[in-house]
Design an enzyme around this catalytic site. Sequence first.
Site, mmCIF file in Angstrom:
data_model
loop_
_atom_site.group_PDB
_atom_site.id
_atom_site.type_symbol
_atom_site.label_atom_id
_atom_site.label_comp_id
_atom_site.label_asym_id
_atom_site.label_seq_id
_atom_site.Cartn_x
_atom_site.Cartn_y
_atom_site.Cartn_z
ATOM 1 N N GLN A 198 50.256 55.331 43.188
ATOM 2 C CA GLN A 198 49.840 55.546 41.691
ATOM 3 C C GLN A 198 50.452 54.512 40.715
ATOM 4 O OE1 GLN A 198 49.025 60.006 41.192
ATOM 5 N NE2 GLN A 198 50.773 59.935 42.423
ATOM 6 N N CYS A 236 35.577 32.381 30.210
ATOM 7 C CA CYS A 236 34.450 32.702 29.630
ATOM 8 C C CYS A 236 34.638 33.052 28.139
ATOM 9 C CB CYS A 236 33.569 33.704 30.488
ATOM 10 S SG CYS A 236 34.278 35.399 30.277
ATOM 11 N N HIS A 294 45.611 52.586 41.623
ATOM 12 C CA HIS A 294 45.500 52.434 40.213
ATOM 13 C C HIS A 294 45.844 50.800 39.617
ATOM 14 C CE1 HIS A 294 46.867 56.623 39.210
ATOM 15 N NE2 HIS A 294 45.541 56.641 39.810
ATOM 16 N N GLY A 337 57.810 61.436 44.602
ATOM 17 C CA GLY A 337 57.788 61.220 43.410
ATOM 18 C C GLY A 337 56.759 61.193 42.429
ATOM 19 N N VAL A 370 51.998 50.854 39.301
ATOM 20 C CA VAL A 370 51.126 49.732 39.169
ATOM 21 C C VAL A 370 52.152 48.538 39.148
ATOM 22 C CG1 VAL A 370 49.276 50.660 37.947
ATOM 23 C CG2 VAL A 370 51.279 49.986 36.654
ATOM 24 N N ASP A 371 53.421 48.859 39.582
ATOM 25 C CA ASP A 371 54.617 47.808 39.438
ATOM 26 C C ASP A 371 54.517 46.892 40.544
ATOM 27 O OD1 ASP A 371 55.789 49.728 41.502
ATOM 28 O OD2 ASP A 371 56.519 50.882 39.782
ATOM 29 N N SER A 403 54.317 64.079 40.062
ATOM 30 C CA SER A 403 53.935 65.661 39.803
ATOM 31 C C SER A 403 52.568 65.833 39.915
ATOM 32 C CB SER A 403 54.622 65.705 38.361
ATOM 33 O OG SER A 403 53.833 64.695 37.529
HETATM 34 ZN ZN LIG Z 1 35.948 35.811 31.882
#
Ligand SMILES: [Zn+2]
Length: 273
Positions: free
Chosen positions: A101, A180, A119, A217, A103-104, A219
Amino acid sequence: MAETDVSALAALLAEGDVVVLTGAGVSTDSGIPAYRDEEGRWKQSAPMQFREFTGTPLARQRYWARSMVGWARMAKARPNAAHTALAELEHQGRLRLLITQNVDGLHSAAGSREVIDLHGRLDRVICLECKELSAREALQARLVNDNPSFVGQDFVVRADGDVELDVDYARFRVAPCEACGGVLKPDVVFFGENVPASRVQTSMSALESAKALVIVGSSLMVFSGFRFARAAARLGIPIAVVNRGKTRADELSALRVDGNVGELLEGALRAAS
Ligand SMILES: [Zn+2]
């Protein structure tokens, strides 16, 4: 920690075919703070919601200003004993899949290959319009260049790389997509946003043929992780919890080991080999 608990964890790891689910508690020893305390409550204010991020330019100015200031510390974070032990478990052929979970990106940095970043990853940026992915590091250079007065602010870093600052966020210049001109977002699943279905399916199919689910690690206060504990319970797959403090899966688990997750995993791996 009781010796018997670590022995029981070692026996379970020695069996192999393990699916591991990790959360913020795995990265705290790398200097990345957890969102929640040992009782599962928010430590600081709740993180930004997806609707808030997409809703107003000021919310994005606030997000990216804090993210820019906190980035150096996130980028410097290195894997700790827990990441290394889980990479070793895979190296020994005992791991079916590592679902995180976090994101590091620290599991990959430690050498784990079979990783589902449930995630997403903080080191990638996605354009909400054209969906192009780019490197967070490249965006950092643009943000720093456009916002010299924000560089070097005092701050407190949070689990998602966010920080608390005392500045006028309306003055922050947010960089648009270079392809874009669209809105850029870190390639992470915000609260209020769904986890991509393919990541859940890959994780579920690995779990279905696993011998055990080991939760490390976390909860499990967020449903996107808790659903795997529920699925394991439904499938009759034993659950082990390695964590400091309470978790939402405690009542579903066959084994609970409480303490420093790095030390516990190292001890169990030593006993299992
Ligand atoms: Zn774009």
